[in-house]
Write a protein that holds these residues in place. Sequence first.
Motif, PDB file in Angstrom:
ATOM      1  N   ASP A   1      33.550  33.760  46.944  1.00  0.00           N
ATOM      2  CA  ASP A   1      32.877  34.937  46.395  1.00  0.00           C
ATOM      3  C   ASP A   1      31.365  34.780  46.475  1.00  0.00           C
ATOM      4  O   ASP A   1      30.637  35.721  46.818  1.00  0.00           O
ATOM      5  CB  ASP A   1      33.287  35.152  44.938  1.00  0.00           C
ATOM      6  CG  ASP A   1      34.715  35.626  44.791  1.00  0.00           C
ATOM      7  OD1 ASP A   1      35.300  36.047  45.806  1.00  0.00           O
ATOM      8  OD2 ASP A   1      35.252  35.576  43.673  1.00  0.00           O
TER       9      ASP A   1
ATOM     10  N   GLY B   1      39.108  43.922  35.842  1.00  0.00           N
ATOM     11  CA  GLY B   1      40.348  43.155  35.799  1.00  0.00           C
ATOM     12  C   GLY B   1      41.556  44.065  35.820  1.00  0.00           C
ATOM     13  O   GLY B   1      41.449  45.269  36.116  1.00  0.00           O
TER      14      GLY B   1
ATOM     15  N   ARG C   1      33.052  41.617  39.041  1.00  0.00           N
ATOM     16  CA  ARG C   1      33.923  41.302  40.174  1.00  0.00           C
ATOM     17  C   ARG C   1      35.292  41.917  39.944  1.00  0.00           C
ATOM     18  O   ARG C   1      35.769  41.989  38.810  1.00  0.00           O
ATOM     19  CB  ARG C   1      34.063  39.791  40.375  1.00  0.00           C
ATOM     20  CG  ARG C   1      34.583  39.042  39.162  1.00  0.00           C
ATOM     21  CD  ARG C   1      34.761  37.573  39.455  1.00  0.00           C
ATOM     22  NE  ARG C   1      35.253  36.868  38.278  1.00  0.00           N
ATOM     23  CZ  ARG C   1      35.808  35.664  38.318  1.00  0.00           C
ATOM     24  NH1 ARG C   1      35.929  35.023  39.469  1.00  0.00           N
ATOM     25  NH2 ARG C   1      36.224  35.071  37.217  1.00  0.00           N
ATOM     26  N   ILE C   2      35.907  42.375  41.019  1.00  0.00           N
ATOM     27  CA  ILE C   2      37.253  42.945  40.925  1.00  0.00           C
ATOM     28  C   ILE C   2      38.242  41.792  40.746  1.00  0.00           C
ATOM     29  O   ILE C   2      38.255  40.831  41.502  1.00  0.00           O
ATOM     30  CB  ILE C   2      37.608  43.755  42.187  1.00  0.00           C
ATOM     31  CG1 ILE C   2      36.588  44.889  42.395  1.00  0.00           C
ATOM     32  CG2 ILE C   2      39.020  44.313  42.067  1.00  0.00           C
ATOM     33  CD1 ILE C   2      36.499  45.871  41.257  1.00  0.00           C
ATOM     34  N   GLY C   3      39.082  41.916  39.739  1.00  0.00           N
ATOM     35  CA  GLY C   3      40.029  40.850  39.410  1.00  0.00           C
ATOM     36  C   GLY C   3      39.687  40.182  38.098  1.00  0.00           C
ATOM     37  O   GLY C   3      40.564  39.765  37.355  1.00  0.00           O
TER      38      GLY C   3
ATOM     39  N   LYS D   1      41.115  36.249  38.640  1.00  0.00           N
ATOM     40  CA  LYS D   1      40.749  35.622  39.911  1.00  0.00           C
ATOM     41  C   LYS D   1      40.705  34.102  39.815  1.00  0.00           C
ATOM     42  O   LYS D   1      40.786  33.402  40.820  1.00  0.00           O
ATOM     43  CB  LYS D   1      39.402  36.163  40.381  1.00  0.00           C
ATOM     44  CG  LYS D   1      39.223  36.136  41.888  1.00  0.00           C
ATOM     45  CD  LYS D   1      38.137  37.087  42.320  1.00  0.00           C
ATOM     46  CE  LYS D   1      38.138  37.237  43.836  1.00  0.00           C
ATOM     47  NZ  LYS D   1      37.131  38.216  44.281  1.00  0.00           N
TER      48      LYS D   1
ATOM     49  N   GLY E   1      46.119  34.274  41.466  1.00  0.00           N
ATOM     50  CA  GLY E   1      45.033  35.126  41.004  1.00  0.00           C
ATOM     51  C   GLY E   1      44.268  35.796  42.133  1.00  0.00           C
ATOM     52  O   GLY E   1      44.055  37.017  42.103  1.00  0.00           O
TER      53      GLY E   1
ATOM     54  N   SER F   1      44.159  39.757  42.748  1.00  0.00           N
ATOM     55  CA  SER F   1      42.855  40.437  42.761  1.00  0.00           C
ATOM     56  C   SER F   1      42.689  41.254  44.036  1.00  0.00           C
ATOM     57  O   SER F   1      42.175  42.383  44.009  1.00  0.00           O
ATOM     58  CB  SER F   1      41.725  39.413  42.642  1.00  0.00           C
ATOM     59  OG  SER F   1      41.798  38.723  41.415  1.00  0.00           O
TER      60      SER F   1
ATOM     61  N   LEU G   1      44.751  44.344  43.680  1.00  0.00           N
ATOM     62  CA  LEU G   1      44.079  45.314  42.809  1.00  0.00           C
ATOM     63  C   LEU G   1      43.000  46.070  43.582  1.00  0.00           C
ATOM     64  O   LEU G   1      42.868  47.294  43.472  1.00  0.00           O
ATOM     65  CB  LEU G   1      43.449  44.605  41.613  1.00  0.00           C
ATOM     66  CG  LEU G   1      44.403  44.029  40.562  1.00  0.00           C
ATOM     67  CD1 LEU G   1      43.631  43.193  39.545  1.00  0.00           C
ATOM     68  CD2 LEU G   1      45.186  45.125  39.854  1.00  0.00           C
ATOM     69  N   GLN G   2      42.225  45.334  44.395  1.00  0.00           N
ATOM     70  CA  GLN G   2      41.176  45.958  45.200  1.00  0.00           C
ATOM     71  C   GLN G   2      41.770  46.947  46.200  1.00  0.00           C
ATOM     72  O   GLN G   2      41.269  48.067  46.354  1.00  0.00           O
ATOM     73  CB  GLN G   2      40.389  44.875  45.942  1.00  0.00           C
ATOM     74  CG  GLN G   2      39.286  45.400  46.852  1.00  0.00           C
ATOM     75  CD  GLN G   2      38.066  45.832  46.090  1.00  0.00           C
ATOM     76  OE1 GLN G   2      37.313  45.001  45.604  1.00  0.00           O
ATOM     77  NE2 GLN G   2      37.845  47.141  45.992  1.00  0.00           N
TER      78      GLN G   2
ATOM     79  N   GLU H   1      30.262  47.181  41.946  1.00  0.00           N
ATOM     80  CA  GLU H   1      30.635  45.780  41.748  1.00  0.00           C
ATOM     81  C   GLU H   1      29.390  44.902  41.754  1.00  0.00           C
ATOM     82  O   GLU H   1      28.336  45.269  42.278  1.00  0.00           O
ATOM     83  CB  GLU H   1      31.600  45.330  42.848  1.00  0.00           C
ATOM     84  CG  GLU H   1      32.262  43.996  42.540  1.00  0.00           C
ATOM     85  CD  GLU H   1      33.265  43.574  43.600  1.00  0.00           C
ATOM     86  OE1 GLU H   1      33.933  42.539  43.407  1.00  0.00           O
ATOM     87  OE2 GLU H   1      33.378  44.262  44.632  1.00  0.00           O
TER      88      GLU H   1
END
Length: 534
Positions: A136, A224, A247-249, A253, A269, A273, A276-277, A289
């Motif tokens: 990331d 999340g 951050r997404i998750g 994550k 995780g 994540s 989810l994205q 984000e």
Amino acid sequence: MLDDKILHALKGYTADMQTSVTFVLQAGDHPKRQELVNFLTDIASVSDKLSLETRETKGLLRSPITFALETDGQDTGIRFSGIPSGHEFNSLVLAILQASGTTIKLDEALKDMIANVQEELNFEVFVSLSCHNCPDVVQALNQFTLLNPRIHNEMIDGGLFQNLIDERDIQGVPSVYLNGELFANGKVTAAELIDKLISRHPSMTQSGGSEPLPVQDIAVIGGGPAGVSAAIYSARKGLKVTLIADRIGGQVKDTIGIENLISVPQTTGPELSGALQTHLNEYDVTVKEHLKVTQVTQAPLKTVVLSSGETIQTKTLIIATGAKWRELGVPGEKENIGNGVAYCPHCDGPFFKGKDVAVIGGGNSGIEAALDLAGIVKSVTVFEFLPELKADRVLIDKAEAKSNITLHKHVATNAIKSENGKVTAIEYTDRTSNEQHSLALDGVFVQIGLVPNSGFLDTLVELTPFGEVVINEKCQTSETGIFACGDVTTVPYKQIVIAMGEGSKAALAAFEYLLTESDSLGTATAAATESSAA
């Protein structure tokens, strides 16, 4: 080195490359050099827009296993020192695609901020290929590099540059250096890096290049499981929705094994994540984000202020900011974060190979951490404050079966000791006998639960003494038009599946509120629109 399945996938990813990308490899000898050459040759074979060149770079690159990315003969500023396989393989693939013209999926206001940096910024990111948080950071800094020619970024595999690890006394990843000085270390998000940059370069937020959003129906704070569920359910109602997240998750994550998400027998995780994205991308949701909310004001329309300086006006607000690792609060903890004190065994465990470590916490997270570390370190000692371990029996049985795991119950951690910048021991009290003890070790992993991410709310809504947002059965808070869901709230049992359900419930409750208050909110929206136009 790369199997046919991976090469086939790469061929598909690179089919739409707009410009050529060259891997420029430093000349010289190194035991891992041929492996790197084979690795890059395999990747270059999938597209006629990819190539590999070896040059004498006159010190511009770190070593014979350092390579740079060039696009149409121009240096991108992106460097990789080592072989970016494992979790960093995606970092390399994304860097190739984005350097060659693939759209960088960052909010336009954030792009403007990065482009507005006037100082030369040279980042070095020390990573472990087993660290799932490191990519990331690498990917975010690579994006910044492509957005601003004054920014450069180099990923450094700590496993292949042990001399640098020892020289800089690095004991945790990612460890980020800026212009030769430590900038951030340990578990860090792209949002935290941006906050640090803003504090150094306040003018970043003064670009003013992006148009403000119209009044939103729902703004969701948090990316999340709860936040994403809330955003998707809201978007499915045809509402104008913005999701703001560092951050997404979110905390998910950082979870490796997930086996209790009903209908999904096993996942991780990072995989969840990503899912989810992907699901979020199916809907018309404005996603901001890598940004944080610094302030919220209540009125018929709520005003949300972001770390970028932007403001968003919204009819309703859903708070889904989750929770973060709880700290011990003992002497020696904060002082040694990244130098022997850690919160992510998956990220930092490899730095303690063959050493003695402790895990603080006897719940599921603590015992899972101990089991994960047991395969890497020499020994693991678990410290639990209560008379009995809180973890599931199946995990306790596994821990008790490990010869290098020792379980201490009914003990209190008093202090973490260090010498010359490295953890050397932990001091604790046997709560049964009240005897004081000291155990020599090299690292301490803190796993004592979570604390709600509610600090930015101040006195906006009612909070418990523990910082949880107080909600009712419809996720309503003490303030009209503000809802909350997931781990940041008083809802019992902090579980992924529960957070998803609570996020969906909050969105439905917000939609119901919008229907009943449509007249007054419409008047407020019209007034805000007129004021903006004026």
